[in-house]
Design an enzyme around this catalytic site. Structure first.
Site, PDB file in Angstrom:
ATOM      1  N   ASN A 201      29.084   5.315  54.713  1.00 10.74           N
ATOM      2  CA  ASN A 201      28.250   3.841  55.099  1.00 10.74           C
ATOM      3  C   ASN A 201      27.062   4.094  55.007  1.00 10.74           C
ATOM      4  O   ASN A 201      26.302   4.504  53.874  1.00 10.74           O
ATOM      5  CB  ASN A 201      29.130   3.231  56.170  1.00 10.74           C
ATOM      6  CG  ASN A 201      29.095   3.550  57.415  1.00 10.74           C
ATOM      7  OD1 ASN A 201      29.632   4.594  57.922  1.00 10.74           O
ATOM      8  ND2 ASN A 201      28.199   2.980  58.355  1.00 10.74           N
ATOM      9  N   ASP A 202      26.114   3.269  55.877  1.00  9.09           N
ATOM     10  CA  ASP A 202      24.893   3.090  55.787  1.00  9.09           C
ATOM     11  C   ASP A 202      23.700   4.157  55.071  1.00  9.09           C
ATOM     12  O   ASP A 202      24.217   5.274  55.777  1.00  9.09           O
ATOM     13  CB  ASP A 202      24.097   2.709  56.991  1.00  9.09           C
ATOM     14  CG  ASP A 202      25.143   1.733  57.807  1.00  9.09           C
ATOM     15  OD1 ASP A 202      26.093   1.282  57.277  1.00  9.09           O
ATOM     16  OD2 ASP A 202      24.382   1.557  59.001  1.00  9.09           O
TER      17      ASP A 202
ATOM     18  N   GLU B 132      21.910  -5.781  62.912  1.00  8.96           N
ATOM     19  CA  GLU B 132      21.980  -4.126  63.032  1.00  8.96           C
ATOM     20  C   GLU B 132      21.065  -3.729  61.957  1.00  8.96           C
ATOM     21  O   GLU B 132      20.381  -4.640  61.094  1.00  8.96           O
ATOM     22  CB  GLU B 132      23.564  -3.715  62.286  1.00  8.96           C
ATOM     23  CG  GLU B 132      24.486  -4.286  63.277  1.00  8.96           C
ATOM     24  CD  GLU B 132      25.861  -3.473  62.783  1.00  8.96           C
ATOM     25  OE1 GLU B 132      26.514  -2.803  63.479  1.00  8.96           O
ATOM     26  OE2 GLU B 132      26.264  -4.172  61.656  1.00  8.96           O
TER      27      GLU B 132
HETATM   28  C1  FRU Z   1      26.073  -0.794  60.177  1.00  8.64           C
HETATM   29  C2  FRU Z   1      26.421   0.140  61.266  1.00  8.64           C
HETATM   30  C3  FRU Z   1      25.167   0.243  62.345  1.00  8.64           C
HETATM   31  C4  FRU Z   1      25.933   1.698  62.783  1.00  8.64           C
HETATM   32  C5  FRU Z   1      26.627   2.103  61.843  1.00  8.64           C
HETATM   33  C6  FRU Z   1      27.856   2.973  62.263  1.00  8.64           C
HETATM   34  O1  FRU Z   1      26.990  -0.597  59.076  1.00  8.64           O
HETATM   35  O2  FRU Z   1      27.428  -0.700  62.069  1.00  8.64           O
HETATM   36  O3  FRU Z   1      24.886  -0.543  63.243  1.00  8.64           O
HETATM   37  O4  FRU Z   1      24.858   2.525  63.301  1.00  8.64           O
HETATM   38  O5  FRU Z   1      27.023   1.346  61.162  1.00  8.64           O
HETATM   39  O6  FRU Z   1      28.358   3.941  61.178  1.00  8.64           O
END
Ligand code: FRU
Length: 485
Positions: free
Chosen positions: A57-58, A232
């Site tokens: 993910n991120d 976030e």
């Molecule tokens: C955003 C998020 C962040 C967190 C991460 C966890 O997509 O929810 O806030 O740090 O992903 O994987």
């Protein structure tokens, strides 16, 4: 095999406090290496960064360090689903060729036992520091703390023995307290953190003289009550003579990254927004992060969405990052995002609209709207074998631009609308199509739409269609894109 994420050495004198972390990193790397041969399917992207296997993910820790652009990312190296978060790692010199590196962070300590969540990187002297959120769930309660890990080679990272550096949220925040983005202003370091209180997302500001001792300053900015319950992945940076604040909000529909253009007062710790906008109008664009890449403000985002059941999980991988984009402000104070010029290296050969192509396309189309009589135009990508289609539409009277993915296999089908100025004399569209993604940049990046698509067959015909009247095309250029291997 069950893994313990706890540092089994805790409480006893430790000769090498990072030994357990290294053991877990090796296990995680082995898991990914063993899964690589099982990763299959036509949806593997050709020129975007994605995990070698399993979940991403991120984007995290974007930084230029010792001749490379480093990109870390939220990674679960044991399955194609989200799970205890690690930091995957890749680097590039040119944003075309990527080198995957060993996983940089694994949950190994009591304070990050359930995940090393998102964060950022800064260079100090010749060392690279990563800031991340240690995430735990104890008896159903989320506990999020802020931590640091340091490297002197940009590959192997040691967690700071003083972690967590920020061990609880301030009164203005809540247990959702995460995603440290660290920046420097004059002689001090600052950290922005995402949180929220009483249903209003907010950004909390800390200050440090040395990257270790962090003092709470206050609320930098907060939701007006309609802009999300938790913010976030905040990001704060100067651009031209303005400051930009980016946040990825939870608790709003649709979930779109918001940008605020305004001014920052580092004395009071307050950001004053002058305008607010949507950074990208597509469904698969979230958790952006920017960095200063030698002379430009660069940005990458996670090119997927929490709400989506990602079809490539069946092929043992999930998640990708957008193309790298450069951010700039136009004369009206509007934020623009454009693909990096380096991506022109992907162009293999010019192709024509109307011809069957292998996916991996860039289409550039400029239309003179003043001498166009058609009320709308459409650019379609037809997957001839499966009968699927993706459509981009522009409606002249209203200036509305749409991306329609309802006729192709997708995680989340939809019609996504971006407003353009109906007074514009020209329509400038730039589209990047990869095997399971489409990114649309309109009018030099004043509006973008990003989506994942999972067509059943990879071959596609790009075509320009009009409803009534003529379309005056000034420029039309279509390229087959492919990474040189
Ligand atoms: C955003 C998020 C962040 C967190 C991460 C966890 O997509 O929810 O806030 O740090 O992903 O994987």
């Amino acid at each position: 095999m069950t893994l313990s994420y706890k540092n089994s050495n805790q409480g006893t004198p430790q000769k090498d406090p990072n030994a357990w972390h290294r053991t877990l990193l090796e296990k995680a790397d082995t898991s990914v290496r063993e899964a690589i041969p099982t990763v299959t399917g036509t949806h593997r992207l050709d020129y975007h960064l994605m995990p070698q296997a399993y979940w991403m993910n991120d984007p995290n820790g974007l930084v230029y360090y010792r001749g490379y652009y480093h990109v870390f990312y939220q990674h679960h190296p044991y399955s194609p689903d989200w799970g205890p978060m690690h930091w995957g790692h890749a680097r590039t010199k040119d944003f075309v060729d990527w080198e995957h590196l060993p996983i940089a962070l694994a949950p190994s300590e009591d304070y990050d036992a359930d995940g090393c969540f998102s964060g950022s990187a800064v260079v100090e002297g010749d060392r690279l520091h990563l800031f991340y959120t240690g995430h735990r769930i104890i008896e159903g309660q989320v506990i999020q703390v802020q931590c640091k890990a340091t490297s002197s080679d940009g590959i192997y990272f040691e967690k700071d023995p003083r972690n967590p550096l920020i061990s609880s949220f301030p009164p203005d925040g809540s247990p959702d307290f995460r995603d440290p983005k660290v920046l420097r202003h004059e002689e001090s370091w600052y950290m922005v953190l995402g949180s929220g209180k009483e249903g209003r997302g907010n950004v909390l500001l800390y200050k440090s003289p040395d990257l270790t001792q962090w003092n709470y300053v206050g609320v930098l900015a907060e939701s007006d009550g309609t802009q999300g319950t938790i913010w976030e992945c905040p990001d704060l940076f100067p651009l031209g003579d303005q400051h930009i604040l980016l946040v990825s909000p939870m608790g709003v529909e649709p979930r779109r990254v918001m940008y605020f253009v305004g001014s920052m007062d580092y004395e009071t710790g307050k950001f004053s927004p002058k305008s607010v906008g949507t950074l990208d109008y597509g469904p698969d664009f979230y958790a952006v992060q920017t960095f200063f890449g030698t002379k430009r403000r660069l940005m990458l985002a996670w090119m997927d969405a929490w709400e989506c059941n990602i079809p490539s999980k069946a092929d043992h991988w999930a998640g990708a990052l957008t193309l790298p984009r450069e951010l700039s402000l136009d004369s009206n104070g509007q934020l623009k995002m454009q693909p990096l010029p380096e991506l022109a290296r992907l162009r293999q050969k010019p192709v024509a609209l109307g011809e069957l192509q292998d996916t991996g396309l860039e289409v550039n189309l400029v239309v003179d709207l003043t001498s166009t009589t058609a009320s709308s135009l459409a650019l379609t990508f037809s997957y001839t074998e499966s009968g699927e289609q993706v459509q981009i539409e522009y409606h002249k009277a209203t200036g509305e631009l749409y991306l329609d993915t309802t006729r192709v296999h997708v995680g989340q089908p939809g019609r996504y609308r971006a407003p353009l100025d109906p007074q514009s004399e020209r329509l400038d569209l730039r589209i990047f199509l990869d095997r399971s993604s489409i990114e649309l940049f309109a009018n030099h990046g004043v509006a973008t739409i990003t989506a994942r698509i999972y067509p059943k067959s990879p071959q596609v015909v790009p075509q320009l269609l009009t409803s009534d009247g003529n379309v005056k095309v000034i420029h039309n250029e279509c390229w087959r894109l492919e990474k040189q291997r």
